[in-house]
Design a protein around this motif. Sequence first.
Motif: not given
Length: 253
Positions: A48-49, A52-55, A61-63, A179-184
């Motif tokens: 899901i995440g 969302a980010t890919a779209s 995020s690699q976390f 970190a920023v990618a995960r928050m986004e």
Amino acid sequence: MPGIIVPVRRAVPVLALMVAGVMLGACSGGDFGRTRADFRNDDMHKWIGQEATASVGVPPSQFQLTDNERQLRDLAYPLIEAPHSRPAWKSVFGDYQPSASPWRQKVAFDRTAYGRALIDEPHRSHSSRYAQLIDDVRDDITRFEPFFGSAIRVLDLDRKRQASMRYMSDISPREKGDAVARMEENSLIVQWVQISLQQRVASYRWALERLVLQAPDPMAADADRLIGELASQTANPPVVARPVIGQPLTTRG
């Protein structure tokens, strides 16, 4: 000898049923509607995440997911998948599948799809259609508070994560980017659910209007009340998620 032949002949249909059952289990989504075992795992909703980010063109995020982030995704899935309006027995083949995010340009929301499926599906009476609609809306209302409770926790921790990054002297560009990618990603998931809820309200209202038109019933009042309740909650969510970059995440008091 005839006494032996009769039981064998009777056993043939039973054996055929057993074989058919095994074949159905192998090609279906699981046992009587349950998700297939190879689909079930702790991170089964991690996609899901990533979707969302890919779209929106944000790098993933690699976390690893935290427990709270995993729960957020688990609670989001029932609210972003299309609402179902068919008998439970039709789920024997399983229908778990990833969904496209609302930011995909090719995705077009059809508010009539749910209602058409609900009305076109053979039912013993029109009352069962109203009952199904009421159950679907009530399920969404029940899911609302747990999801947004999880969202509040995750976004609050993200604000603290964002604040702590200012005081880290040896954070690498890669760590900061993850970190920023995960928050986004977390923020986008909450936005996805908010959009999905708005669409579900529109779908439920269209379905109710057509039911009232085709088969008026006192049950329409209960359905209308529940849809109004879901619409009110959707219009006033306890948390509003905004992109991390450029705007802070906010929580309504």
